[in-house]
Scaffold this active site. Structure first.
Site, PDB file in Angstrom:
ATOM      1  N   ASP A  76       0.851  -1.189   0.000  1.00 19.46           N
ATOM      2  CA  ASP A  76       0.000   0.000   0.000  1.00 19.46           C
ATOM      3  C   ASP A  76       0.887   1.240   0.000  1.00 19.46           C
ATOM      4  O   ASP A  76       2.082   1.178   0.301  1.00 19.46           O
ATOM      5  CB  ASP A  76      -0.877   0.033   1.254  1.00 19.46           C
ATOM      6  CG  ASP A  76      -1.905  -1.084   1.278  1.00 19.46           C
ATOM      7  OD1 ASP A  76      -2.150  -1.697   0.225  1.00 19.46           O
ATOM      8  OD2 ASP A  76      -2.444  -1.349   2.367  1.00 19.46           O
TER       9      ASP A  76
ATOM     10  N   ASP B 228       1.297   4.540   2.085  1.00 22.78           N
ATOM     11  CA  ASP B 228       0.915   5.149   3.355  1.00 22.78           C
ATOM     12  C   ASP B 228       1.299   6.617   3.359  1.00 22.78           C
ATOM     13  O   ASP B 228       2.450   6.969   3.061  1.00 22.78           O
ATOM     14  CB  ASP B 228       1.603   4.439   4.521  1.00 22.78           C
ATOM     15  CG  ASP B 228       1.152   3.002   4.677  1.00 22.78           C
ATOM     16  OD1 ASP B 228      -0.073   2.767   4.669  1.00 22.78           O
ATOM     17  OD2 ASP B 228       2.014   2.107   4.789  1.00 22.78           O
TER      18      ASP B 228
END
Length: 208
Positions: A133, A135
């Site tokens: 992901d 962040d």
């Protein structure tokens, strides 16, 4: 550095000496310190003159919590210093960063890159992979509405990978996606720990 207020959660710090580690620290932690890898500032109460930090290992489950003397800090890189950084690898998380850069800049708020992407961009040490992901942190000293948060989530969801944003309020951090949701209370993370609050920008809520 001589004041704890000079470092913030998610800052990356260089200079943790091996001698500062506990005798039972894992070998990979000792190796990270020996090779001069940065550590990340975490939210926890620390002794005077120290800051709570976490050491990252090569595997996702390898995270080690310790404390670092502010006097040992040789360098500090904040997430907001990494928004224009270019990585050596074309991971989806870095593609997403380039994709959402205009959107984030247009918010008129200070924002930055944290997590694995921030670590890799700041240090050059491999931390990302194909399914990582992206962040981010977003500094929100003033109240932002749930509707505003929901609109931002919708815009971020067009990115090529999942984007997680932490709103940094004066009293701790709350996940953007959680604040954009319908739950009456949200999880606020601070140096005191995690607690459910209805309004993360109100001191009376946090201290109740």
């Amino acid at each position: 550095m001589n004041a704890e207020r000079t470092v913030l959660a998610h800052d990356l710090l260089w200079g943790l000496p091996v001698s500062a580690l506990a005798d039972d620290a894992p070998d990979w932690v000792i190796e990270a310190a020996r090779f001069g890898h940065p550590v990340v500032v975490r939210r926890a109460l620390a002794p005077v003159g120290h800051v709570a930090v976490g050491v990252r290992g090569p595997r996702r489950e390898q995270r080690y919590a310790t404390f670092m003397a502010l006097a040992d800090v040789q360098r500090c890189v904040r997430p907001e210093q990494l928004t224009d950084a270019v990585g050596e690898n074309d991971w989806p998380a870095l593609q997403a960063l380039a994709q959402i850069l205009p959107l984030m800049n247009a918010l008129g708020l200070i924002w930055g890159v944290s997590g694995s992407a921030g670590f890799e961009l700041a240090s050059g040490i491999a931390a990302l992979h194909e399914h990582s992901d992206l962040d981010l942190i977003l500094r929100t000293p003033d109240f932002v509405s749930r509707g505003w948060a929901a609109e931002l989530v919708q815009k971020l969801d067009v990115a090529v990978c999942h984007v997680d944003v932490q709103l940094q309020t004066p009293f701790g951090a709350v996940a953007l996606r959680e604040w954009a949701g319908a739950s009456r209370q949200v999880l606020l993370k601070s140096a005191r720990g995690a607690e459910l609050v209805a309004q993360p920008w109100l001191l009376q809520e946090v201290c109740a």
